[in-house]
Design a protein around this motif. Structure first.
Motif, PDB file in Angstrom:
ATOM      1  N   GLY A  60       0.786  -1.226   0.000  1.00 45.36           N
ATOM      2  CA  GLY A  60       0.000   0.000   0.000  1.00 45.36           C
ATOM      3  C   GLY A  60       0.820   1.280   0.000  1.00 45.36           C
ATOM      4  N   TYR A  61       2.137   1.177  -0.051  1.00 43.34           N
ATOM      5  CA  TYR A  61       3.023   2.339  -0.071  1.00 43.34           C
ATOM      6  C   TYR A  61       3.711   2.424  -1.426  1.00 43.34           C
ATOM      7  CZ  TYR A  61       2.770   2.378   5.052  1.00 43.34           C
ATOM      8  OH  TYR A  61       2.345   2.439   6.346  1.00 43.34           O
ATOM      9  N   GLN A  62       4.004   3.654  -1.874  1.00 41.91           N
ATOM     10  CA  GLN A  62       4.860   3.855  -3.035  1.00 41.91           C
ATOM     11  C   GLN A  62       6.293   3.905  -2.498  1.00 41.91           C
ATOM     12  OE1 GLN A  62       4.248   4.014  -6.421  1.00 41.91           O
ATOM     13  NE2 GLN A  62       2.248   3.272  -5.766  1.00 41.91           N
ATOM     14  N   VAL A  63       7.142   2.993  -2.971  1.00 38.08           N
ATOM     15  CA  VAL A  63       8.504   2.886  -2.452  1.00 38.08           C
ATOM     16  C   VAL A  63       9.496   2.987  -3.612  1.00 38.08           C
ATOM     17  CG1 VAL A  63      10.123   1.440  -1.155  1.00 38.08           C
ATOM     18  CG2 VAL A  63       7.689   1.379  -0.596  1.00 38.08           C
ATOM     19  N   SER A  64      10.494   3.855  -3.441  1.00 36.56           N
ATOM     20  CA  SER A  64      11.544   3.953  -4.456  1.00 36.56           C
ATOM     21  C   SER A  64      12.832   3.370  -3.886  1.00 36.56           C
ATOM     22  CB  SER A  64      11.752   5.399  -4.892  1.00 36.56           C
ATOM     23  OG  SER A  64      12.097   6.191  -3.790  1.00 36.56           O
ATOM     24  N   PHE A  65      13.635   2.823  -4.787  1.00 35.04           N
ATOM     25  CA  PHE A  65      14.905   2.213  -4.411  1.00 35.04           C
ATOM     26  C   PHE A  65      16.051   2.961  -5.064  1.00 35.04           C
ATOM     27  CE2 PHE A  65      11.977  -1.181  -3.616  1.00 35.04           C
ATOM     28  CZ  PHE A  65      12.534  -1.915  -2.580  1.00 35.04           C
ATOM     29  N   SER A  66      17.149   3.084  -4.311  1.00 28.29           N
ATOM     30  CA  SER A  66      18.423   3.594  -4.820  1.00 28.29           C
ATOM     31  C   SER A  66      19.447   2.525  -4.476  1.00 28.29           C
ATOM     32  CB  SER A  66      18.805   4.899  -4.130  1.00 28.29           C
ATOM     33  OG  SER A  66      17.789   5.849  -4.269  1.00 28.29           O
ATOM     34  N   LEU A  67      20.107   2.007  -5.500  1.00 23.05           N
ATOM     35  CA  LEU A  67      21.069   0.929  -5.298  1.00 23.05           C
ATOM     36  C   LEU A  67      22.461   1.439  -5.639  1.00 23.05           C
ATOM     37  CD1 LEU A  67      19.096  -1.974  -7.010  1.00 23.05           C
ATOM     38  CD2 LEU A  67      19.027  -1.251  -4.611  1.00 23.05           C
ATOM     39  N   CYS A  68      23.388   1.269  -4.701  1.00 27.68           N
ATOM     40  CA  CYS A  68      24.751   1.732  -4.903  1.00 27.68           C
ATOM     41  C   CYS A  68      25.667   0.536  -5.136  1.00 27.68           C
ATOM     42  CB  CYS A  68      25.225   2.515  -3.687  1.00 27.68           C
ATOM     43  SG  CYS A  68      26.890   3.182  -3.874  1.00 27.68           S
ATOM     44  N   PHE A  69      26.332   0.577  -6.278  1.00 26.14           N
ATOM     45  CA  PHE A  69      27.293  -0.471  -6.613  1.00 26.14           C
ATOM     46  C   PHE A  69      28.692   0.076  -6.429  1.00 26.14           C
ATOM     47  CE2 PHE A  69      23.584  -2.246  -8.377  1.00 26.14           C
ATOM     48  CZ  PHE A  69      23.813  -3.596  -8.567  1.00 26.14           C
ATOM     49  N   PHE A  70      29.555  -0.734  -5.836  1.00 25.49           N
ATOM     50  CA  PHE A  70      30.982  -0.420  -5.814  1.00 25.49           C
ATOM     51  C   PHE A  70      31.588  -1.340  -6.853  1.00 25.49           C
ATOM     52  CE2 PHE A  70      35.370  -0.852  -4.284  1.00 25.49           C
ATOM     53  CZ  PHE A  70      35.730   0.475  -4.382  1.00 25.49           C
ATOM     54  N   SER A  80      12.840   4.723   0.042  1.00 25.64           N
ATOM     55  CA  SER A  80      12.032   5.790   0.626  1.00 25.64           C
ATOM     56  C   SER A  80      10.590   5.639   0.161  1.00 25.64           C
ATOM     57  CB  SER A  80      12.557   7.161   0.221  1.00 25.64           C
ATOM     58  OG  SER A  80      11.870   8.164   0.962  1.00 25.64           O
ATOM     59  N   THR A  81       9.674   5.966   1.050  1.00 26.08           N
ATOM     60  CA  THR A  81       8.259   5.983   0.658  1.00 26.08           C
ATOM     61  C   THR A  81       7.955   7.342   0.057  1.00 26.08           C
ATOM     62  OG1 THR A  81       7.548   6.740   2.845  1.00 26.08           O
ATOM     63  CG2 THR A  81       7.581   4.342   2.461  1.00 26.08           C
ATOM     64  N   TRP A  82       6.882   7.403  -0.711  1.00 22.91           N
ATOM     65  CA  TRP A  82       6.517   8.643  -1.388  1.00 22.91           C
ATOM     66  C   TRP A  82       5.003   8.772  -1.448  1.00 22.91           C
ATOM     67  CZ3 TRP A  82       3.680   9.752  -5.783  1.00 22.91           C
ATOM     68  CH2 TRP A  82       3.776  11.069  -6.247  1.00 22.91           C
ATOM     69  N   ARG A 100       7.058  13.953   8.336  1.00 17.74           N
ATOM     70  CA  ARG A 100       5.959  13.039   7.991  1.00 17.74           C
ATOM     71  C   ARG A 100       6.491  11.872   7.153  1.00 17.74           C
ATOM     72  NH1 ARG A 100       2.213  17.728   7.577  1.00 17.74           N
ATOM     73  NH2 ARG A 100       2.609  17.825   5.346  1.00 17.74           N
ATOM     74  N   VAL A 101       7.433  12.178   6.249  1.00 17.94           N
ATOM     75  CA  VAL A 101       8.062  11.113   5.446  1.00 17.94           C
ATOM     76  C   VAL A 101       8.817  10.158   6.380  1.00 17.94           C
ATOM     77  CG1 VAL A 101       9.754  10.570   3.653  1.00 17.94           C
ATOM     78  CG2 VAL A 101       8.262  12.579   3.397  1.00 17.94           C
ATOM     79  N   PHE A 102       9.578  10.709   7.313  1.00 22.44           N
ATOM     80  CA  PHE A 102      10.329   9.894   8.275  1.00 22.44           C
ATOM     81  C   PHE A 102       9.387   8.959   9.040  1.00 22.44           C
ATOM     82  CE2 PHE A 102      11.802   9.697  12.792  1.00 22.44           C
ATOM     83  CZ  PHE A 102      12.823   8.781  12.613  1.00 22.44           C
ATOM     84  N   HIS A 103       8.306   9.508   9.573  1.00 20.74           N
ATOM     85  CA  HIS A 103       7.358   8.681  10.347  1.00 20.74           C
ATOM     86  C   HIS A 103       6.674   7.644   9.445  1.00 20.74           C
ATOM     87  CE1 HIS A 103       8.014  10.702  14.077  1.00 20.74           C
ATOM     88  NE2 HIS A 103       7.783  11.876  13.521  1.00 20.74           N
ATOM     89  N   ARG A 104       6.369   8.022   8.221  1.00 19.27           N
ATOM     90  CA  ARG A 104       5.762   7.073   7.276  1.00 19.27           C
ATOM     91  C   ARG A 104       6.746   5.943   6.958  1.00 19.27           C
ATOM     92  NH1 ARG A 104       4.440  10.445   3.049  1.00 19.27           N
ATOM     93  NH2 ARG A 104       6.338   9.911   1.972  1.00 19.27           N
ATOM     94  N   ASN A 105       8.020   6.282   6.748  1.00 17.86           N
ATOM     95  CA  ASN A 105       9.044   5.260   6.516  1.00 17.86           C
ATOM     96  C   ASN A 105       9.117   4.286   7.691  1.00 17.86           C
ATOM     97  OD1 ASN A 105       9.766   6.345   4.023  1.00 17.86           O
ATOM     98  ND2 ASN A 105      11.603   7.368   4.793  1.00 17.86           N
TER      99      ASN A 105
END
Length: 161
Positions: A60-70, A80-82, A100-105
């Motif tokens: 039920g949440y919109q979630v984005s991903f950031s993936l860091c490759f070394f 992060s939720t959005w 609010r974003v922090f608490h939602r996360n």
């Protein structure tokens, strides 16, 4: 279950994709998640490459991903939720909206992990941590970057396996 509490592996069932520490970039490129949701990349010029993905619906949440490759191995996972009401630019940003974003996360992590946080802190900045034998899953509001995000840290011994 999105995040396996036994090992920190993220299972994106909709895309038949598993994200995990040490995953090779070539493996990621073959996934439906990469093929359908890849958005952008940032070469940090230090051997690190950040890959950003469009948000997907999870529990039920919109979630984005950031993936860091070394190099060509997955090293860091951020999420992060959005929502539509979140700040769209600096003119729209307020600390209240970001909190609010922090608490939602935090609520999102509590729901998908099916447990309360192991630790909550207010200093040096608001954070929430879920500890596991292999590492931890965290949520933070960082006033220095004016942003809230979630991530997964692996213990050093897990990194070297």
């Amino acid at each position: 279950m999105l995040i396996n509490s036994e090992n920190g592996v993220i299972d994106l069932e909709t895309f038949t994709t598993r994200l995990y520490k040490g995953m090779k970039f070539d493996q990621l490129k073959q996934t439906d998640f990469y093929k359908k949701m890849y958005h952008n990349m940032w070469d940090v010029k230090t051997g690190y490459f950040w890959y950003y993905f469009k948000s997907i619906e999870i529990a039920g949440y919109q979630v984005s991903f950031s993936l860091c490759f070394f190099g060509d191995h997955l090293d860091i996972i951020h999420m992060s939720t959005w929502e539509k009401t979140d700040a769209k630019d600096w003119n729209d940003w307020t600390e209240e909206k970001e909190m609010r974003v922090f608490h939602r996360n935090n609520t999102f992590l509590t729901r998908i992990l099916e447990m309360p946080p192991t630790q909550k802190k207010k200093i040096p900045y608001p954070s929430c941590t879920f500890k596991f034998p292999w590492g931890n899953i965290w949520s933070v509001y960082d006033p220095r970057s004016a942003s809230s995000l979630m991530g997964i840290n692996f213990n050093e011994e897990e990194k070297n396996k």
